[in-house]
Design a protein around this motif. Structure first.
Motif, PDB file in Angstrom:
ATOM      1  N   HIS A 144       0.816  -1.212   0.000  1.00 25.82           N
ATOM      2  CA  HIS A 144       0.000   0.000   0.000  1.00 25.82           C
ATOM      3  C   HIS A 144       0.852   1.265   0.000  1.00 25.82           C
ATOM      4  O   HIS A 144       0.315   2.370  -0.011  1.00 25.82           O
ATOM      5  CB  HIS A 144      -0.936  -0.004   1.210  1.00 25.82           C
ATOM      6  N   GLY A 145       2.175   1.098   0.036  1.00 24.68           N
ATOM      7  CA  GLY A 145       3.061   2.250  -0.069  1.00 24.68           C
ATOM      8  C   GLY A 145       3.417   2.917   1.237  1.00 24.68           C
ATOM      9  O   GLY A 145       3.866   4.071   1.242  1.00 24.68           O
ATOM     10  N   ALA A 146       3.245   2.242   2.357  1.00 23.28           N
ATOM     11  CA  ALA A 146       3.584   2.840   3.651  1.00 23.28           C
ATOM     12  C   ALA A 146       5.070   3.206   3.695  1.00 23.28           C
ATOM     13  O   ALA A 146       5.922   2.478   3.181  1.00 23.28           O
ATOM     14  CB  ALA A 146       3.243   1.886   4.785  1.00 23.28           C
ATOM     15  N   LEU A 147       5.365   4.348   4.303  1.00 23.12           N
ATOM     16  CA  LEU A 147       6.751   4.757   4.490  1.00 23.12           C
ATOM     17  C   LEU A 147       7.306   4.152   5.775  1.00 23.12           C
ATOM     18  O   LEU A 147       6.565   3.772   6.680  1.00 23.12           O
ATOM     19  CB  LEU A 147       6.848   6.283   4.543  1.00 23.12           C
ATOM     20  N   LYS A 148       8.621   4.084   5.842  1.00 21.85           N
ATOM     21  CA  LYS A 148       9.295   3.543   7.023  1.00 21.85           C
ATOM     22  C   LYS A 148       9.747   4.722   7.885  1.00 21.85           C
ATOM     23  O   LYS A 148      10.699   5.417   7.543  1.00 21.85           O
ATOM     24  CB  LYS A 148      10.465   2.669   6.588  1.00 21.85           C
ATOM     25  N   THR A 149       9.027   4.919   8.971  1.00 23.39           N
ATOM     26  CA  THR A 149       9.263   6.094   9.807  1.00 23.39           C
ATOM     27  C   THR A 149      10.159   5.804  11.005  1.00 23.39           C
ATOM     28  O   THR A 149      10.555   6.728  11.711  1.00 23.39           O
ATOM     29  CB  THR A 149       7.926   6.664  10.290  1.00 23.39           C
ATOM     30  N   ALA A 150      10.461   4.555  11.259  1.00 24.37           N
ATOM     31  CA  ALA A 150      11.383   4.187  12.334  1.00 24.37           C
ATOM     32  C   ALA A 150      11.942   2.804  12.024  1.00 24.37           C
ATOM     33  O   ALA A 150      11.271   1.968  11.428  1.00 24.37           O
ATOM     34  CB  ALA A 150      10.675   4.192  13.689  1.00 24.37           C
ATOM     35  N   ARG A 151      13.174   2.593  12.434  1.00 28.85           N
ATOM     36  CA  ARG A 151      13.827   1.298  12.232  1.00 28.85           C
ATOM     37  C   ARG A 151      14.599   0.930  13.493  1.00 28.85           C
ATOM     38  O   ARG A 151      15.204   1.792  14.140  1.00 28.85           O
ATOM     39  CB  ARG A 151      14.824   1.350  11.065  1.00 28.85           C
ATOM     40  N   LYS A 152      14.575  -0.340  13.826  1.00 22.61           N
ATOM     41  CA  LYS A 152      15.403  -0.793  14.932  1.00 22.61           C
ATOM     42  C   LYS A 152      16.883  -0.691  14.575  1.00 22.61           C
ATOM     43  O   LYS A 152      17.263  -0.818  13.409  1.00 22.61           O
ATOM     44  CB  LYS A 152      15.063  -2.233  15.309  1.00 22.61           C
ATOM     45  N   ASP A 159      12.332   7.215   5.226  1.00 20.58           N
ATOM     46  CA  ASP A 159      12.760   6.004   4.516  1.00 20.58           C
ATOM     47  C   ASP A 159      11.547   5.355   3.843  1.00 20.58           C
ATOM     48  O   ASP A 159      10.403   5.667   4.139  1.00 20.58           O
ATOM     49  CB  ASP A 159      13.395   5.048   5.527  1.00 20.58           C
ATOM     50  N   GLY A 160      11.837   4.431   2.925  1.00 21.80           N
ATOM     51  CA  GLY A 160      10.765   3.693   2.258  1.00 21.80           C
ATOM     52  C   GLY A 160      10.118   4.440   1.115  1.00 21.80           C
ATOM     53  O   GLY A 160       8.985   4.130   0.733  1.00 21.80           O
ATOM     54  N   LEU A 161      10.839   5.381   0.516  1.00 17.67           N
ATOM     55  CA  LEU A 161      10.283   6.198  -0.568  1.00 17.67           C
ATOM     56  C   LEU A 161      10.471   5.562  -1.945  1.00 17.67           C
ATOM     57  O   LEU A 161      10.096   6.154  -2.950  1.00 17.67           O
ATOM     58  CB  LEU A 161      10.932   7.586  -0.558  1.00 17.67           C
ATOM     59  N   GLY A 162      11.011   4.370  -1.988  1.00 19.64           N
ATOM     60  CA  GLY A 162      11.276   3.714  -3.262  1.00 19.64           C
ATOM     61  C   GLY A 162      10.079   2.994  -3.833  1.00 19.64           C
ATOM     62  O   GLY A 162       8.935   3.419  -3.687  1.00 19.64           O
ATOM     63  N   GLY A 163      10.331   1.872  -4.492  1.00 23.57           N
ATOM     64  CA  GLY A 163       9.274   1.140  -5.170  1.00 23.57           C
ATOM     65  C   GLY A 163       8.205   0.628  -4.221  1.00 23.57           C
ATOM     66  O   GLY A 163       8.463   0.347  -3.047  1.00 23.57           O
ATOM     67  N   VAL A 164       6.995   0.500  -4.742  1.00 23.59           N
ATOM     68  CA  VAL A 164       5.877  -0.072  -3.989  1.00 23.59           C
ATOM     69  C   VAL A 164       5.672  -1.494  -4.483  1.00 23.59           C
ATOM     70  O   VAL A 164       5.502  -1.727  -5.688  1.00 23.59           O
ATOM     71  CB  VAL A 164       4.596   0.761  -4.176  1.00 23.59           C
ATOM     72  N   GLY A 165       5.700  -2.430  -3.575  1.00 23.47           N
ATOM     73  CA  GLY A 165       5.547  -3.836  -3.923  1.00 23.47           C
ATOM     74  C   GLY A 165       5.776  -4.676  -2.693  1.00 23.47           C
ATOM     75  O   GLY A 165       5.538  -4.233  -1.573  1.00 23.47           O
ATOM     76  N   SER A 166       6.269  -5.891  -2.889  1.00 21.53           N
ATOM     77  CA  SER A 166       6.579  -6.751  -1.748  1.00 21.53           C
ATOM     78  C   SER A 166       7.498  -7.875  -2.207  1.00 21.53           C
ATOM     79  O   SER A 166       7.805  -8.008  -3.390  1.00 21.53           O
ATOM     80  CB  SER A 166       5.302  -7.325  -1.121  1.00 21.53           C
TER      81      SER A 166
END
Length: 371
Positions: free
Chosen positions: A154-162, A334-341
């Motif tokens: 669904h294109g969610a961005l990555k707003t935090a990472r361990k 982060d996570g602004l690249g391709g949408v997929g899985s």
């Protein structure tokens, strides 16, 4: 954009194949030069090629990588294809689509002035040769945008990472004949078994000791300390003199990373005569939620203006070079690249009709980033 993506995917770039990485750097560099009107600086460290473009005095850092986890020859079993709006091929999602979107987004602006583009060649193996380049570039910027794949379809961005740490606990005992005189040995395998159980209990102690970091923990979840690879012994009839335990650590906060290190290095042997040595340590610092909050709000507003579906932000356990940019204090999204899985898996794919909208979002983020 699909033609550019095909060219990148068809040029395989396995992290461990330096010759393949060199060919990939040529292709990525040529694509960037065509779209940005400037050749990159090629930085080769320990045979790993990285590419950098600097336009004026950078205020925005765009971060990507051209290496993949797919061994050279994977195209034979995972060929490039576009069928029913789905693009497939080794590395298509992680992260060659992100590179295409990055170059086209920047090329769509009136000028690239104020932007640094850094494309590394060793992200998939922890960025050992590029970390210093990433951190140096990030220290001078007001925003870093990381072109890793979205968090979901669904294109969610990555707003935090361990944050991540890697350790090896080395157990030293003493060899002896297992049949004739086992009592003269010090069994490193038995001591390793004690240590595996002790290591598995550390995570709860870490989170109890760092309860003041509850804000980060609520977004990223608990610390995990996981014994993974275990080896011991040399022959079937010998008391093991040596054992090794690999340990994977994921932490929600810098304080949790520090406390985990203290506890692991404080492990003590349970078997008389056995000795422990703890190797390794912290790798990537955590990308805590505060580092992305303002940029995520900006992105959400841009999406609304562009008529795109509302953005979601997700905290994830995996790490990226965004951990490094955030770790030196640069606001990072982060996570602004391709949408997929399916990254790293047989099902890896990109949803084609999301490529252009994501490119437009990135272009506006670059243009409106804090100065």
């Amino acid at each position: 954009m699909l033609a550019d993506l095909a060219e990148l995917v068809l040029c395989e770039s396995f992290s461990a194949d330096h010759a393949a990485l060199a060919r990939s750097a040529d292709v990525v560099g040529a694509l960037g030069a065509r779209l940005l009107g400037a050749a990159p600086e090629r930085i080769v460290i320990e045979d790993v090629p990285h590419l950098r473009w600097v336009f004026g005095t950078p205020r925005v850092l765009l971060v990507g990588h051209h290496d993949t986890v797919w061994p050279t020859g994977s195209l034979r079993s995972h060929p490039w294809s576009v069928v029913d709006g789905i693009a497939r091929g080794p590395g298509v999602l992680d992260m060659k689509a992100g590179l295409v979107q990055m170059f086209h987004a920047l090329a769509s602006l009136p000028s690239p002035d104020g932007v640094c583009v850094l494309v590394t060649g060793d992200e998939e193996v922890g960025s050992p040769t590029s970390r210093a380049l990433i951190e140096h570039a990030a220290r001078g910027c007001a925003a870093a945008f990381v072109l890793e794949a979205s968090a979901d379809e669904h294109g969610a961005l990555k707003t935090a990472r361990k944050g991540t740490s890697r350790y090896e606990v080395v157990v030293r005992g003493r060899a002896a004949h297992a049949g004739l005189e086992p009592h003269k040995g010090i069994n490193a395998a038995i001591e390793a078994a004690h240590q595996v159980l002790a290591i598995a209990e550390l995570a709860s102690a870490v989170d109890a000791d760092t309860a003041h970091a509850a804000g980060a923990a609520s977004a990223l979840g608990a610390t995990t300390v996981t014994p993974t690879l275990l080896t011991a012994g040399s022959t079937l009839n010998t008391v093991p003199a040596l054992a090794r335990i690999s340990v994977d650590v994921r932490v929600p906060s810098a304080s949790a990373q520090e406390r985990t290190d203290v506890l692991l290095r404080g492990l003590t042997a349970r078997t008389p005569g056995a000795r422990l040595e703890v190797l390794g340590g912290g790798q990537r610092p955590p990308m805590e939620p505060e580092s992305s909050a303002a940029l995520f709000a900006l992105a959400a507003g841009i999406c609304a203006e562009l008529g795109q579906e509302p953005l979601r932000g997700i905290a994830v356990g995996g790490a990226s070079d965004g951990n490094y940019t955030a770790g030196v204090g640069c606001p990072t999204l982060d996570g602004l690249g391709g949408v997929g899985s399916g990254a790293h898996a047989d099902s890896e794919h990109v949803v084609v009709d999301r490529i252009v909208p994501r490119t437009r979002l990135l272009a506006q983020l670059i243009a409106r980033a804090p100065r």
